[in-house]
Design a protein around this motif. Structure first.
Motif, PDB file in Angstrom:
ATOM      1  N   VAL A   1       0.828  -1.214   0.000  1.00 47.94           N
ATOM      2  CA  VAL A   1       0.000   0.000   0.000  1.00 47.94           C
ATOM      3  C   VAL A   1       0.862   1.264   0.000  1.00 47.94           C
ATOM      4  N   LEU A   2       1.806   1.370   0.940  1.00 43.48           N
ATOM      5  CA  LEU A   2       2.533   2.631   1.105  1.00 43.48           C
ATOM      6  C   LEU A   2       3.539   2.864  -0.022  1.00 43.48           C
ATOM      7  N   ALA A   3       4.419   1.883  -0.245  1.00 46.76           N
ATOM      8  CA  ALA A   3       5.471   2.098  -1.250  1.00 46.76           C
ATOM      9  C   ALA A   3       4.873   2.191  -2.659  1.00 46.76           C
ATOM     10  N   TYR A   4       3.982   1.273  -2.994  1.00 44.62           N
ATOM     11  CA  TYR A   4       3.400   1.285  -4.343  1.00 44.62           C
ATOM     12  C   TYR A   4       2.392   2.421  -4.478  1.00 44.62           C
ATOM     13  N   GLY A   5       1.665   2.724  -3.377  1.00 51.32           N
ATOM     14  CA  GLY A   5       0.738   3.860  -3.400  1.00 51.32           C
ATOM     15  C   GLY A   5       1.482   5.168  -3.634  1.00 51.32           C
ATOM     16  N   THR A   6       2.614   5.343  -2.951  1.00 53.95           N
ATOM     17  CA  THR A   6       3.413   6.562  -3.139  1.00 53.95           C
ATOM     18  C   THR A   6       3.898   6.672  -4.577  1.00 53.95           C
ATOM     19  N   SER A   7       4.393   5.568  -5.111  1.00 54.35           N
ATOM     20  CA  SER A   7       5.021   5.654  -6.426  1.00 54.35           C
ATOM     21  C   SER A   7       4.008   5.799  -7.553  1.00 54.35           C
ATOM     22  N   ILE A   8       2.833   5.162  -7.451  1.00 58.82           N
ATOM     23  CA  ILE A   8       1.838   5.379  -8.509  1.00 58.82           C
ATOM     24  C   ILE A   8       1.321   6.821  -8.427  1.00 58.82           C
ATOM     25  N   HIS A   9       1.150   7.333  -7.223  1.00 60.62           N
ATOM     26  CA  HIS A   9       0.708   8.728  -7.053  1.00 60.62           C
ATOM     27  C   HIS A   9       1.745   9.671  -7.684  1.00 60.62           C
ATOM     28  N   ALA A  10       3.018   9.427  -7.383  1.00 62.31           N
ATOM     29  CA  ALA A  10       4.078  10.302  -7.898  1.00 62.31           C
ATOM     30  C   ALA A  10       4.138  10.261  -9.426  1.00 62.31           C
ATOM     31  N   LEU A  11       4.086   9.050  -9.986  1.00 67.27           N
ATOM     32  CA  LEU A  11       4.332   8.916 -11.433  1.00 67.27           C
ATOM     33  C   LEU A  11       3.091   9.224 -12.257  1.00 67.27           C
ATOM     34  N   ARG A  12       1.905   8.824 -11.761  1.00 72.57           N
ATOM     35  CA  ARG A  12       0.688   8.982 -12.569  1.00 72.57           C
ATOM     36  C   ARG A  12       0.050  10.349 -12.331  1.00 72.57           C
ATOM     37  N   THR A  13      -0.221  10.680 -11.061  1.00 75.37           N
ATOM     38  CA  THR A  13      -0.964  11.917 -10.775  1.00 75.37           C
ATOM     39  C   THR A  13      -0.048  13.143 -10.826  1.00 75.37           C
ATOM     40  N   ILE A  14       1.146  13.042 -10.275  1.00 73.54           N
ATOM     41  CA  ILE A  14       2.005  14.235 -10.185  1.00 73.54           C
ATOM     42  C   ILE A  14       2.852  14.418 -11.450  1.00 73.54           C
TER      43      ILE A  14
END
Ligand SMILES: NC(=O)c1ccc[n+]([C@@H]2O[C@H](COP(=O)([O-])OP(=O)(O)OC[C@H]3O[C@@H](n4cnc5c(N)ncnc54)[C@H](OP(=O)(O)O)[C@@H]3O)[C@@H](O)[C@H]2O)c1
Length: 326
Positions: A121-134
């Motif tokens: 949740v945390l590591a993959y959630g952070t990275s999808i948020h960073a790469l896709r949304t940001i």
């Protein structure tokens, strides 16, 4: 129940395993029997009093876990006793039972074991948020990942490949670079070498990387920003090297680069629906075999403080998992 406890902010070695009362779930919460909980760098900062969040003392560290729902609070509809779940808890995960907000709990995808679920949740959630949304990473773009064999770094490598990008992975040792390649990196760079950014430029025909994922900071940040392409996006994710870098802003001006902050925990509190959408995408990629947390080590609660110390001092790679039930 047994839990790892922090009684005073200070050295990680001061953490102790103790018997404490099990927590009770309030409205909108669930109680989970914890089968696995993974270690993230912020856990190591939090117990030392070096993180932006300072929980009231004493507290149980551990931000994400996987296990089985043991009790459900009022108003929780999408979860029931006996469900296999993964959750982001902020604190409390390094214990035999933990309480989580139901909005931060997801059913474990079919075929995902507790160790992988606790690392998701945390590591993959952070990275999808960073790469896709940001960053809005596009297929065919090149991504440079610093600390590419670490928790969020290796998630970024796998997610970027699932999104159709080319990945250059920067890491400090042969073993870490090998792990990044196994995770799908197309190229690797030893960023402990002087002039390492020249290697990134060589690998991108002098252009630089379209997106840079920086969870390391320190002395690595400026060469990484210099290795960012014209109109590229440089993501400020974390400072595992210890120092918050101060960057010359002319580097942004000269190539119209965007410097973008990433704060997953705060974003998910503001946008819980986006969190659920991201977790659904990750579960779909897991089912397709595109993203799989690389769990390199499992320890009992009594080994948790030592494992946290190794992660904090660059002696770990992939995900380290604590198993509070042995
Ligand atoms: N912004 C957000 O929303 C968010 C969310 C989660 C985590 N984070 C941050 O992201 C960073 C990484 O977290 P993580 O859980 O992925 O940590 P991790 O698993 O320990 O990975 C960090 C990587 O940083 C590199 N590193 C370079 N210098 C280091 C040093 N002096 N000590 C330790 N590691 C060093 C290491 O790789 P090499 O040895 O290859 O250099 C290591 O693999 C942390 O700063 C964390 O606070 C931010």
């Amino acid at each position: 129940m047994q839990a790892l406890r922090c009684h005073a902010f200070g050295p990680i070695a001061n953490l102790v395993v103790e018997d404490i009362a099990s927590p009770a779930p309030g409205a909108g919460e669930v109680l989970i029997d914890v089968h696995a909980a993974s270690i993230n760098y912020p856990d190591t900062l939090m117990v030392q009093g070096l993180y932006q969040v300072k929980p009231p003392l004493p507290f149980t560290p551990g931000a994400e876990l996987a296990g089985v729902v043991a009790a459900v609070g009022d108003g929780v509809r999408h979860l029931k006793v006996g469900d296999r779940v993964a959750a982001s808890t902020g604190t409390g995960a390094f214990a035999q039972q933990a309480v989580a907000e139901a909005t931060r709990v997801m059913p474990l995808p079919d075929g995902m074991d507790f160790d992988a679920g606790a690392s998701f949740v945390l590591a993959y959630g952070t990275s999808i948020h960073a790469l896709r949304t940001i960053a809005k990473l596009q297929p065919g773009e090149t991504l440079l990942v610093l600390g590419a064999a670490g928790g969020v770094g290796i998630a970024a490598v796998q997610i970027a490949k699932a999104m159709g990008a080319r990945v250059i992975a920067a890491a400090s040792s042969d073993a870490k670079r090998a792990l990044a390649r196994e995770a799908g990196a197309d190229e690797t760079v030893d960023y402990t070498q002087a002039e390492w950014r020249r290697e990134v430029e060589r690998l991108t025909d002098g252009k630089g990387a379209d997106v840079v994922y920086d969870a390391v900071g320190g002395n690595y940040a400026e060469p990484a920003l210099r290795a960012t392409a014209w109109r590229g996006r440089y993501l400020v994710v974390g400072f595992a090297a210890g120092e918050i870098p101060k960057l010359p802003l002319n580097l942004a001006l000269l190539k119209e680069r965007a410097i973008l902050g990433v704060f997953w925990g705060a974003a998910m509190t503001r946008e819980p629906r986006q969190l659920m959408a991201d977790l659904q995408q990750l579960a779909a990629w897991f089912a397709e075999g595109r993203v799989t947390p690389p769990v390199t080590e499992q320890v009992p609660l009594t080994g948790a403080a030592d494992a946290m110390s190794r992660l904090a001092t660059r002696q770990a790679m992939g995900k380290l998992v604590v198993r509070p039930r042995g």
